[in-house]
Design a protein around this motif. Structure first.
Motif, PDB file in Angstrom:
ATOM      1  N   ARG A   1      -0.363   7.363   4.027  1.00  0.00           N
ATOM      2  CA  ARG A   1      -0.718   7.404   4.933  1.00  0.00           C
ATOM      3  C   ARG A   1      -1.860   6.341   5.721  1.00  0.00           C
ATOM      4  O   ARG A   1      -1.768   6.205   7.285  1.00  0.00           O
ATOM      5  CB  ARG A   1      -1.964   8.404   5.580  1.00  0.00           C
ATOM      6  N   ILE A   2      -2.179   5.804   4.243  1.00  0.00           N
ATOM      7  CA  ILE A   2      -3.238   4.392   4.963  1.00  0.00           C
ATOM      8  C   ILE A   2      -2.239   3.443   5.109  1.00  0.00           C
ATOM      9  O   ILE A   2      -2.205   2.420   6.539  1.00  0.00           O
ATOM     10  CB  ILE A   2      -4.092   4.459   3.699  1.00  0.00           C
ATOM     11  N   ARG A   3      -0.685   3.253   4.770  1.00  0.00           N
ATOM     12  CA  ARG A   3      -0.850   1.998   5.050  1.00  0.00           C
ATOM     13  C   ARG A   3       0.298   2.587   6.331  1.00  0.00           C
ATOM     14  O   ARG A   3       0.170   1.276   6.969  1.00  0.00           O
ATOM     15  CB  ARG A   3       0.792   2.496   4.350  1.00  0.00           C
TER      16      ARG A   3
ATOM     17  N   PRO B   1       0.283  -1.044  -0.374  1.00  0.00           N
ATOM     18  CA  PRO B   1       0.052   0.539  -0.050  1.00  0.00           C
ATOM     19  C   PRO B   1       0.590   1.263  -0.092  1.00  0.00           C
ATOM     20  O   PRO B   1       1.982   1.140   0.647  1.00  0.00           O
ATOM     21  CB  PRO B   1      -0.474  -0.295   1.132  1.00  0.00           C
ATOM     22  N   GLY B   2       0.635   2.716  -0.786  1.00  0.00           N
ATOM     23  CA  GLY B   2       1.244   3.828  -0.714  1.00  0.00           C
ATOM     24  C   GLY B   2       1.112   3.890  -2.032  1.00  0.00           C
ATOM     25  O   GLY B   2       0.260   3.985  -2.899  1.00  0.00           O
ATOM     26  N   GLY B   3       2.330   5.007  -2.137  1.00  0.00           N
ATOM     27  CA  GLY B   3       2.704   5.308  -3.754  1.00  0.00           C
ATOM     28  C   GLY B   3       2.035   7.089  -3.964  1.00  0.00           C
ATOM     29  O   GLY B   3       2.117   6.875  -4.660  1.00  0.00           O
ATOM     30  N   THR B   4       0.880   7.556  -3.105  1.00  0.00           N
ATOM     31  CA  THR B   4       0.318   8.904  -3.374  1.00  0.00           C
ATOM     32  C   THR B   4       0.248   8.887  -1.243  1.00  0.00           C
ATOM     33  O   THR B   4       0.809   8.220  -0.462  1.00  0.00           O
ATOM     34  CB  THR B   4      -1.666   8.304  -3.975  1.00  0.00           C
ATOM     35  N   PRO B   5       0.422  10.175  -1.415  1.00  0.00           N
ATOM     36  CA  PRO B   5       0.393  10.558  -0.097  1.00  0.00           C
ATOM     37  C   PRO B   5      -0.682  10.532   0.387  1.00  0.00           C
ATOM     38  O   PRO B   5      -0.156   9.983   2.083  1.00  0.00           O
ATOM     39  CB  PRO B   5      -0.028  12.698  -0.421  1.00  0.00           C
ATOM     40  N   LEU B   6      -2.226  10.264   0.329  1.00  0.00           N
ATOM     41  CA  LEU B   6      -2.898   9.473   1.009  1.00  0.00           C
ATOM     42  C   LEU B   6      -2.467   8.456   1.144  1.00  0.00           C
ATOM     43  O   LEU B   6      -2.239   7.336   2.575  1.00  0.00           O
ATOM     44  CB  LEU B   6      -4.819   9.840   0.564  1.00  0.00           C
ATOM     45  N   GLY B   7      -2.140   7.463   0.486  1.00  0.00           N
ATOM     46  CA  GLY B   7      -2.005   5.965   0.244  1.00  0.00           C
ATOM     47  C   GLY B   7      -1.063   5.884   1.399  1.00  0.00           C
ATOM     48  O   GLY B   7      -0.587   4.744   2.386  1.00  0.00           O
TER      49      GLY B   7
ATOM     50  N   PHE C   1      -7.106  -1.305   2.165  1.00  0.00           N
ATOM     51  CA  PHE C   1      -6.050  -1.727   1.544  1.00  0.00           C
ATOM     52  C   PHE C   1      -6.924  -0.995   0.190  1.00  0.00           C
ATOM     53  O   PHE C   1      -5.973  -0.288  -0.938  1.00  0.00           O
ATOM     54  CB  PHE C   1      -6.168  -3.536   1.230  1.00  0.00           C
ATOM     55  N   ALA C   2      -8.278  -1.491  -0.002  1.00  0.00           N
ATOM     56  CA  ALA C   2      -8.842  -0.827  -1.000  1.00  0.00           C
ATOM     57  C   ALA C   2      -8.970   0.683  -1.400  1.00  0.00           C
ATOM     58  O   ALA C   2      -8.986   0.994  -2.632  1.00  0.00           O
ATOM     59  CB  ALA C   2     -10.676  -1.441  -1.387  1.00  0.00           C
TER      60      ALA C   2
END
Ligand code: ADP
Ligand code: TYD
Length: 197
Positions: A45-47, A37-43, A65-66
Protein backbone atom coordinates in the motif's frame (compact mmCIF):
# COMPACT_ATOMS: atom_id res chain seq x y z
CA UNK A 1 23.13 -14.74 4.50
CA UNK A 2 21.52 -11.48 3.40
CA UNK A 3 22.25 -10.25 -0.14
CA UNK A 4 20.87 -7.11 -1.80
CA UNK A 5 20.91 -5.79 -5.36
CA UNK A 6 21.12 -2.12 -6.23
CA UNK A 7 21.35 0.00 -9.34
CA UNK A 8 19.48 2.57 -11.39
CA UNK A 9 16.20 1.61 -13.08
CA UNK A 10 16.95 -0.65 -16.03
CA UNK A 11 20.39 -1.69 -14.75
CA UNK A 12 19.24 -5.33 -14.69
CA UNK A 13 19.32 -5.76 -10.90
CA UNK A 14 15.93 -7.53 -10.69
CA UNK A 15 17.09 -9.99 -13.34
CA UNK A 16 20.29 -10.63 -11.37
CA UNK A 17 18.42 -11.05 -8.08
CA UNK A 18 16.22 -13.69 -9.72
CA UNK A 19 19.16 -15.48 -11.37
CA UNK A 20 21.07 -15.62 -8.07
CA UNK A 21 18.03 -16.94 -6.19
CA UNK A 22 17.54 -19.63 -8.82
CA UNK A 23 21.21 -20.67 -8.70
CA UNK A 24 21.24 -20.85 -4.91
CA UNK A 25 18.07 -22.99 -4.93
CA UNK A 26 19.69 -25.28 -7.47
CA UNK A 27 22.57 -25.63 -4.98
CA UNK A 28 20.01 -26.79 -2.38
CA UNK A 29 19.82 -23.54 -0.39
CA UNK A 30 16.51 -22.22 0.91
CA UNK A 31 16.02 -18.73 -0.47
CA UNK A 32 13.56 -15.94 0.31
CA UNK A 33 13.25 -13.15 -2.26
CA UNK A 34 11.69 -9.74 -1.68
CA UNK A 35 11.19 -6.48 -3.50
CA UNK A 36 11.25 -2.91 -2.28
CA UNK A 37 9.19 -0.91 -1.76
CA UNK A 38 6.61 -3.58 -0.95
CA UNK A 39 6.84 -7.22 -0.03
CA UNK A 40 4.22 -7.03 2.76
CA UNK A 41 0.53 -6.01 2.66
CA UNK A 42 1.29 -2.64 4.30
CA UNK A 43 4.42 -2.23 2.17
CA UNK A 44 2.44 -2.75 -1.05
CA UNK A 45 0.00 0.00 0.00
CA UNK A 46 2.91 2.32 0.76
CA UNK A 47 4.42 1.40 -2.65
CA UNK A 48 1.23 2.59 -4.31
CA UNK A 49 1.47 5.95 -2.49
CA UNK A 50 5.14 6.34 -3.35
CA UNK A 51 5.10 5.32 -6.99
CA UNK A 52 1.62 6.24 -8.26
CA UNK A 53 0.53 8.94 -5.83
CA UNK A 54 0.97 12.67 -5.63
CA UNK A 55 4.26 14.53 -5.32
CA UNK A 56 5.55 14.74 -1.78
CA UNK A 57 8.32 16.37 0.21
CA UNK A 58 11.69 14.57 0.22
CA UNK A 59 11.43 13.67 3.93
CA UNK A 60 7.91 12.31 3.48
CA UNK A 61 9.32 10.14 0.68
CA UNK A 62 12.28 8.94 2.77
CA UNK A 63 10.02 8.21 5.75
CA UNK A 64 7.55 6.20 3.65
CA UNK A 65 10.35 4.10 2.11
CA UNK A 66 11.69 3.54 5.64
CA UNK A 67 8.21 2.58 6.93
CA UNK A 68 7.78 -0.03 4.18
CA UNK A 69 11.30 -1.32 4.93
CA UNK A 70 10.63 -1.56 8.70
CA UNK A 71 7.62 -3.74 7.99
CA UNK A 72 9.55 -5.89 5.50
CA UNK A 73 12.38 -6.50 7.98
CA UNK A 74 10.04 -7.43 10.79
CA UNK A 75 7.61 -9.57 8.78
CA UNK A 76 9.84 -11.18 6.18
CA UNK A 77 13.61 -10.61 6.25
CA UNK A 78 14.43 -11.19 9.93
CA UNK A 79 12.25 -14.33 10.27
CA UNK A 80 13.75 -15.80 7.07
CA UNK A 81 17.31 -15.16 8.26
CA UNK A 82 16.47 -16.64 11.67
CA UNK A 83 15.24 -19.82 10.00
CA UNK A 84 18.54 -20.12 8.12
CA UNK A 85 17.37 -18.99 4.68
CA UNK A 86 19.37 -16.87 2.29
CA UNK A 87 17.53 -13.59 1.71
CA UNK A 88 17.91 -11.92 -1.69
CA UNK A 89 16.43 -8.44 -1.79
CA UNK A 90 15.84 -6.30 -4.90
CA UNK A 91 16.75 -2.86 -3.42
CA UNK A 92 17.25 -2.02 0.28
CA UNK A 93 18.74 0.80 2.38
CA UNK A 94 21.25 1.87 -0.29
CA UNK A 95 18.34 2.85 -2.56
CA UNK A 96 17.25 5.37 0.07
CA UNK A 97 20.83 6.60 0.55
CA UNK A 98 21.25 7.08 -3.22
CA UNK A 99 17.81 8.45 -4.18
CA UNK A 100 16.74 10.34 -1.04
CA UNK A 101 20.09 10.90 0.71
CA UNK A 102 22.17 12.06 -2.25
CA UNK A 103 19.95 12.69 -5.32
CA UNK A 104 17.20 14.47 -3.32
CA UNK A 105 19.84 16.05 -1.08
CA UNK A 106 18.69 14.93 2.38
CA UNK A 107 22.18 13.74 3.34
CA UNK A 108 23.61 10.23 3.56
CA UNK A 109 24.17 10.35 7.33
CA UNK A 110 20.64 11.61 7.98
CA UNK A 111 18.93 8.98 5.82
CA UNK A 112 21.25 6.29 7.17
CA UNK A 113 20.26 7.19 10.73
CA UNK A 114 16.55 6.95 9.89
CA UNK A 115 17.12 3.55 8.30
CA UNK A 116 19.24 2.24 11.16
CA UNK A 117 16.20 2.76 13.38
CA UNK A 118 13.75 1.36 10.81
CA UNK A 119 15.73 -1.83 10.21
CA UNK A 120 16.99 -2.37 13.75
CA UNK A 121 20.49 -2.04 12.29
CA UNK A 122 20.10 -4.99 9.91
CA UNK A 123 22.50 -4.53 6.98
CA UNK A 124 23.27 -6.94 4.14
CA UNK A 125 26.31 -9.23 4.22
CA UNK A 126 26.88 -8.31 0.57
CA UNK A 127 25.37 -5.74 -1.79
CA UNK A 128 25.83 -6.04 -5.54
CA UNK A 129 25.71 -2.70 -7.32
CA UNK A 130 24.97 -3.32 -11.00
CA UNK A 131 26.58 -0.53 -13.02
CA UNK A 132 25.52 0.18 -16.60
CA UNK A 133 25.79 2.93 -19.11
CA UNK A 134 22.92 5.42 -18.64
CA UNK A 135 21.84 4.93 -22.25
CA UNK A 136 21.73 1.13 -21.77
CA UNK A 137 19.57 1.56 -18.67
CA UNK A 138 17.20 3.99 -20.39
CA UNK A 139 16.76 1.59 -23.32
CA UNK A 140 16.04 -1.34 -20.94
CA UNK A 141 13.73 0.36 -18.43
CA UNK A 142 10.07 -0.44 -19.09
CA UNK A 143 7.92 0.83 -16.25
CA UNK A 144 7.59 4.52 -15.54
CA UNK A 145 6.68 5.39 -11.96
CA UNK A 146 6.62 8.77 -10.22
CA UNK A 147 10.33 8.62 -9.36
CA UNK A 148 11.46 7.32 -12.76
CA UNK A 149 9.57 10.17 -14.42
CA UNK A 150 12.10 12.59 -12.85
CA UNK A 151 14.06 12.07 -16.10
CA UNK A 152 17.60 11.63 -17.35
CA UNK A 153 19.31 14.24 -15.20
CA UNK A 154 17.92 12.64 -12.03
CA UNK A 155 19.04 9.16 -13.22
CA UNK A 156 22.53 10.59 -13.77
CA UNK A 157 22.54 11.93 -10.19
CA UNK A 158 21.41 8.56 -8.84
CA UNK A 159 24.08 6.75 -10.86
CA UNK A 160 26.73 9.10 -9.42
CA UNK A 161 25.24 8.64 -5.95
CA UNK A 162 25.56 4.86 -6.14
CA UNK A 163 29.19 5.16 -7.26
CA UNK A 164 29.86 7.39 -4.21
CA UNK A 165 28.21 4.86 -1.91
CA UNK A 166 30.43 2.09 -3.32
CA UNK A 167 33.49 4.07 -2.26
CA UNK A 168 31.97 4.86 1.15
CA UNK A 169 31.18 1.20 1.95
CA UNK A 170 33.81 -0.80 0.05
CA UNK A 171 33.66 -3.82 2.39
CA UNK A 172 29.94 -4.37 1.79
CA UNK A 173 29.21 -3.05 -1.71
CA UNK A 174 30.65 -4.94 -4.68
CA UNK A 175 30.26 -3.32 -8.10
CA UNK A 176 29.58 -5.44 -11.18
CA UNK A 177 29.66 -4.44 -14.82
CA UNK A 178 26.08 -4.89 -16.03
CA UNK A 179 26.81 -3.98 -19.66
CA UNK A 180 27.15 -7.65 -20.58
CA UNK A 181 24.90 -10.61 -21.24
CA UNK A 182 22.79 -11.31 -18.14
CA UNK A 183 24.24 -14.82 -17.78
CA UNK A 184 27.80 -13.51 -17.74
CA UNK A 185 26.94 -11.00 -15.03
CA UNK A 186 25.19 -13.76 -13.04
CA UNK A 187 28.20 -16.04 -13.28
CA UNK A 188 30.49 -13.38 -11.84
CA UNK A 189 28.05 -12.74 -8.99
CA UNK A 190 27.82 -16.46 -8.17
CA UNK A 191 31.60 -16.64 -8.03
CA UNK A 192 31.71 -13.77 -5.58
CA UNK A 193 28.97 -15.32 -3.43
CA UNK A 194 30.87 -18.61 -3.23
CA UNK A 195 33.82 -16.74 -1.77
CA UNK A 196 31.48 -15.54 1.01
CA UNK A 197 29.77 -18.78 2.00
P1 ADP B 1 15.95 -3.26 -13.07
O1 ADP B 1 15.39 -4.16 -12.03
O2 ADP B 1 17.34 -2.81 -12.75
O3 ADP B 1 15.06 -2.10 -13.44
P2 ADP B 1 15.47 -5.49 -14.88
O4 ADP B 1 16.25 -6.63 -14.36
O5 ADP B 1 13.99 -5.45 -14.63
O6 ADP B 1 16.14 -4.10 -14.41
O7 ADP B 1 15.77 -5.41 -16.46
C1 ADP B 1 15.14 -4.45 -17.30
C2 ADP B 1 14.99 -5.07 -18.70
O8 ADP B 1 16.28 -5.33 -19.27
C3 ADP B 1 14.25 -6.40 -18.70
O9 ADP B 1 13.48 -6.48 -19.89
C4 ADP B 1 15.36 -7.44 -18.73
O10 ADP B 1 14.97 -8.64 -19.36
C5 ADP B 1 16.45 -6.73 -19.54
N1 ADP B 1 17.80 -7.08 -19.10
C6 ADP B 1 18.25 -7.33 -17.84
N2 ADP B 1 19.56 -7.60 -17.82
C7 ADP B 1 19.99 -7.54 -19.10
C8 ADP B 1 21.27 -7.73 -19.75
N3 ADP B 1 22.38 -8.02 -19.04
N4 ADP B 1 21.34 -7.58 -21.07
C9 ADP B 1 20.23 -7.24 -21.79
N5 ADP B 1 19.00 -7.06 -21.26
C10 ADP B 1 18.88 -7.20 -19.93
P1 TYD C 1 11.44 -0.39 -8.35
O1 TYD C 1 10.02 -0.73 -8.50
O2 TYD C 1 12.41 -1.35 -7.80
O3 TYD C 1 11.88 0.07 -9.77
P2 TYD C 1 12.30 -0.93 -10.91
O4 TYD C 1 11.43 -2.14 -10.80
O5 TYD C 1 12.07 -0.13 -12.13
O6 TYD C 1 13.74 -1.18 -10.61
O7 TYD C 1 11.61 0.91 -7.48
C1 TYD C 1 10.73 1.93 -7.63
C2 TYD C 1 11.36 3.28 -7.56
O8 TYD C 1 11.57 3.65 -6.20
C3 TYD C 1 12.71 3.38 -8.26
O9 TYD C 1 12.67 4.49 -9.14
C4 TYD C 1 13.67 3.66 -7.13
C5 TYD C 1 12.82 4.26 -6.04
N1 TYD C 1 13.30 4.02 -4.66
C6 TYD C 1 13.73 5.11 -3.89
O10 TYD C 1 13.74 6.25 -4.36
N2 TYD C 1 14.13 4.89 -2.59
C7 TYD C 1 14.10 3.64 -2.03
O11 TYD C 1 14.47 3.47 -0.84
C8 TYD C 1 13.64 2.53 -2.85
C9 TYD C 1 13.58 1.15 -2.26
C10 TYD C 1 13.25 2.77 -4.15
Amino acid sequence: MFVTFEGIDGSGKSTQAQLLARALRADGREVATTREPGGTPLGERIRELLLNGQDMSPWAEAALFAAARAELVEQVIAPALESGKVVVCDRYVDSSLAYQGIARGLGVDEVLQLNEHATGGLFPDRTFLVLVDLATAAARARSSDRIEREGGEFQRKVDQAYRELATMFPDRIATVDGDRAADDVAEEIRGRIRQLS
